[in-house]
Design an enzyme around this catalytic site. Structure first.
Site: not given
Ligand code: UDP
Length: 314
Positions: A11, A32, A36, A58, A103, A146, A176
């Site tokens: 990303g 990844d 996106t 993930v 974890g 989100y 950003t």
């Protein structure tokens, strides 16, 4: 060589973090699932011996062999258009994904840095936003997937810190920008640059009087690096406090690109679009000696160089 796992490695911010950790002499594992992310953002690292790429989601169990020093969790759809298109994945990567990485960190005795967001403040009633403000979030609005995933992410990260004694860091990232933002991600800067270069209308939402504060990506990466190495576990805002209206921002990009065909058009304001946003970065200044160095004029010039290469004029 110390190993660092960076999720969301392909990303925008994740790929810049990969570059930074390679430069600092780490062995970097970039992870990844490319929903996106763009593999082109990290292709230049593939020939390096101290870089590995794992294609993985993930939100499913994460396995990494060997020792790990640090984990930086930057995987998530991050633009309002993306999380509207992928609401369930957005919720899962922030919740289940974070749980898996915490974890993993516990099993490796690694330090984790979690990418949180100014969206935890929602449409803020306090201005500028300090870390001790709890926010004004609509849990069931379009941005809720989100915002609430990121709020849960902060809660579970703190729980691993207090209950398991895990070393955790939380950065709340404000708007950003910079090279490698996805042209079509719907965020204001890629939208305005691509429209200006193509000589189209710059789609100002609402009257354009809502404000944002834009931080150049190199400044953010520096701040994240310092936070990771610090001993501070509570959330820290990172962003550039220089605030601007979206209309002013459109004017700046029009002036920079200078395409006579480009102009401003008005589109409806999206639901729950925050009216104003500006970070209070006192904490980052005091704790880390960090302030942004690249002003918007310079940052926009550098970013324009990138968009010129990836957007073809009509
Ligand atoms: N915006 C806009 N035109 C666009 C895209 C965004 O006027 O084509 C506005 C949007 O309504 C918001 C601001 O720009 O007020 C920043 O939007 P963005 O999607 O970049 O991120 P946000 O800060 O809302 O998460």
């Amino acid at each position: 060589m110390k190993k660092v796992l960076i999720t969301g490695a392909a990303g925008f911010i994740g790929s810049h973090l990969c570059d930074r950790f390679i430069k600092e002499g780490y062995h970097v594992i970039g992870m990844d699932n490319l929903i996106t992310g763009n593999i082109k953002n990290i292709e230049h690292l593939f020939p390096l011996e101290n870089f590995e790429y794992y294609h993985h989601d993930v939100s499913k169990f994460v396995h990494v062999p060997g020792e790990l020093e640090y984990i930086l969790h930057f995987a998530s759809p991050a633009s309002p258009i993306d999380y509207l298109k992928m609401p369930i994945q957005t919720l899962k990567v922030g919740s289940l994904g974070t749980h898996n990485l915490l974890g993993l960190a516990k099993s490796k005795n690694a330090r984790v840095l979690i990418a949180s967001t100014s969206e935890v403040y929602g449409d803020p009633l306090v201005h500028p936003q300090r870390e001790d403000y709890w926010g004004n979030v609509n849990p069931i609005g379009p941005r809720g997937v989100y915002d609430e995933a990121k709020r849960f992410q902060e809660a579970i990260t703190m729980a691993y810190h207090t209950y398991h004694g895990l070393e955790t860091r939380i950065v709340r990232i404000f708007n950003t920008y910079g090279p490698r933002m996805r042209v079509e991600d719907g965020r204001v800067l890629p939208a305005f640059f691509s429209q200006a270069i193509r000589g189209e209308g710059l789609t100002v939402f609402g009257e354009g009087d809502q404000t944002r504060s834009f931080c150049y990506v190199d400044d953010l990466v520096e701040g994240i690096y310092r936070l990771l190495l610090s001993d501070y576990h509570l959330p820290v805002n990172m962003g550039n406090p220089s605030e601007i209206t979206i209309m002013q921002f459109a004017q700046e990009i029009l002036a920079l690109v200078n395409n006579p065909k480009a102009h401003i058009i008005y589109n409806p304001l999206p639901i729950d679009d925050p009216k104003q946003r500006k970070p209070d970065i006192t904490k980052a200044k005091e704790l880390l000696g960090w302030t942004p160095k690249v002003d918007r004029a310079e940052g926009l010039i550098r970013t324009y160089e990138y968009f010129k290469k990836v957007v073809s004029p009509n």
